[in-house]
Design a protein around this motif. Structure first.
Motif, PDB file in Angstrom:
ATOM      1  N   MET A  24      54.815  -0.330 107.786  1.00 14.05           N
ATOM      2  CA  MET A  24      54.452  -1.018 109.020  1.00 14.05           C
ATOM      3  C   MET A  24      52.964  -1.348 109.057  1.00 14.05           C
ATOM      4  N   GLY A  25      52.148  -0.411 108.604  1.00 15.40           N
ATOM      5  CA  GLY A  25      50.717  -0.685 108.530  1.00 15.40           C
ATOM      6  C   GLY A  25      50.406  -1.789 107.537  1.00 15.40           C
ATOM      7  N   LEU A  26      51.158  -1.841 106.428  1.00 15.41           N
ATOM      8  CA  LEU A  26      50.945  -2.895 105.428  1.00 15.41           C
ATOM      9  C   LEU A  26      51.237  -4.271 106.008  1.00 15.41           C
ATOM     10  N   ILE A  27      52.291  -4.374 106.799  1.00  9.49           N
ATOM     11  CA  ILE A  27      52.612  -5.661 107.420  1.00  9.49           C
ATOM     12  C   ILE A  27      51.483  -6.121 108.337  1.00  9.49           C
ATOM     13  N   LEU A  63      63.182  -3.341 112.065  1.00 10.94           N
ATOM     14  CA  LEU A  63      64.153  -2.776 111.129  1.00 10.94           C
ATOM     15  C   LEU A  63      63.612  -1.537 110.429  1.00 10.94           C
ATOM     16  N   ILE A  64      62.342  -1.583 110.023  1.00 13.28           N
ATOM     17  CA  ILE A  64      61.766  -0.423 109.334  1.00 13.28           C
ATOM     18  C   ILE A  64      61.766   0.802 110.241  1.00 13.28           C
ATOM     19  N   ALA A  65      61.357   0.590 111.486  1.00 11.20           N
ATOM     20  CA  ALA A  65      61.329   1.727 112.419  1.00 11.20           C
ATOM     21  C   ALA A  65      62.730   2.181 112.802  1.00 11.20           C
ATOM     22  N   ASP A 113      56.383   1.710 116.098  1.00  5.22           N
ATOM     23  CA  ASP A 113      56.823   0.314 116.155  1.00  5.22           C
ATOM     24  C   ASP A 113      56.276  -0.379 117.403  1.00  5.22           C
ATOM     25  N   LEU A 114      56.322   0.292 118.534  1.00  3.66           N
ATOM     26  CA  LEU A 114      55.794  -0.310 119.758  1.00  3.66           C
ATOM     27  C   LEU A 114      54.299  -0.579 119.651  1.00  3.66           C
TER      28      LEU A 114
END
Length: 235
Positions: free
Chosen positions: A108-111, A92-94, A10-11
């Motif tokens: 996260m990669g898709l975003i 939120l996902i992380a 996430d970071l």
């Protein structure tokens, strides 16, 4: 162990989103701070709630509450709202840490990929949005589109009049248009300097013209009686 991997992911993702994409493209530092702080805050809250039985429900409720928060000091543009929701979603996902591990990482990669492509300058570069103030009150839609096309030099897709001032003869309209491709402009040749051609003459020669000398008109009452006499021979 998985939660540490998700926090690190996430970071990394929020750094790429804010510094790698948003800051390089839009150069607004205050929103970079807002995105970073909000993402880390949501990550911390979602991680703390993920261990409880109501973690998922509270996480979605948190997303709903934060999604309606608007910074009232300045208005956010639509692309800035998109970055705002992306930062929320990454946190939120992380924080919720869905299983298996590859699923939140892939989301996260898709975003990041969607934001990289959707906000790229080469995606629909000619489509623009602008508020135009015309120095004429135009109530006819056809005439308004023709005037806007002439002013903007573009193809008008929609024009919504927000203010029609018949007293001050002014029209404020919100325009969505497609800009025409800018071709190379012809650069005019520099004008040749104006030079006067004088005939060859020896040094010291004085040229005289035959134009009559003009004297400004004067009031006859103010002209002395002997003003026209010759002053030759006076001591």
């Amino acid at each position: 162990m998985n939660i540490l991997i998700l926090i690190a992911a996430d970071l990394l993702a929020i750094t790429l989103l804010t510094v790698g994409l948003y800051l390089r493209r839009h150069r607004r530092r205050d929103l970079v701070v807002s995105y970073l702080g909000m993402n880390v805050g949501v990550l911390a809250v979602a991680t703390a709630l993920s261990g409880s039985a109501a973690g998922v429900g509270l996480g979605l409720g948190l997303f709903g509450v934060l999604s309606i928060i608007r910074l009232r000091s300045t208005e956010l543009a639509q692309h800035e709202v998109a970055y705002y929701f992306s930062a929320l979603a990454l946190g939120l996902i992380a924080g919720l840490g869905a299983e298996p591990l590859w699923l939140p990482l892939a989301l996260m990669g898709l975003i990041l990929v969607v934001m990289f492509i959707g906000d790229h300058s080469r995606v629909l570069p000619a489509y623009r949005h602008q508020i135009v103030v015309l120095d004429q009150a135009i109530s006819d839609e056809t005439a308004l589109h023709a005037r806007l096309a002439d002013v903007l030099g573009a193809r008008i897709h929609s024009a919504t009049v927000s203010e029609l001032d018949l007293v001050n003869d002014k029209t404020i309209v919100e325009v969505r248009y497609e800009a025409a491709a800018a071709g190379p402009r012809a650069v005019p040749a520099p004008a040749a300097p104006l030079t006067a051609t004088l005939p060859d003459r020896p040094t010291g020669t004085t040229y005289a013209t035959h134009l009559p000398e003009t004297v400004p008109g004067a009031d006859p009452a103010l002209v002395p009686a002997d003003s026209g006499r010759s002053t030759a021979g006076r001591p």
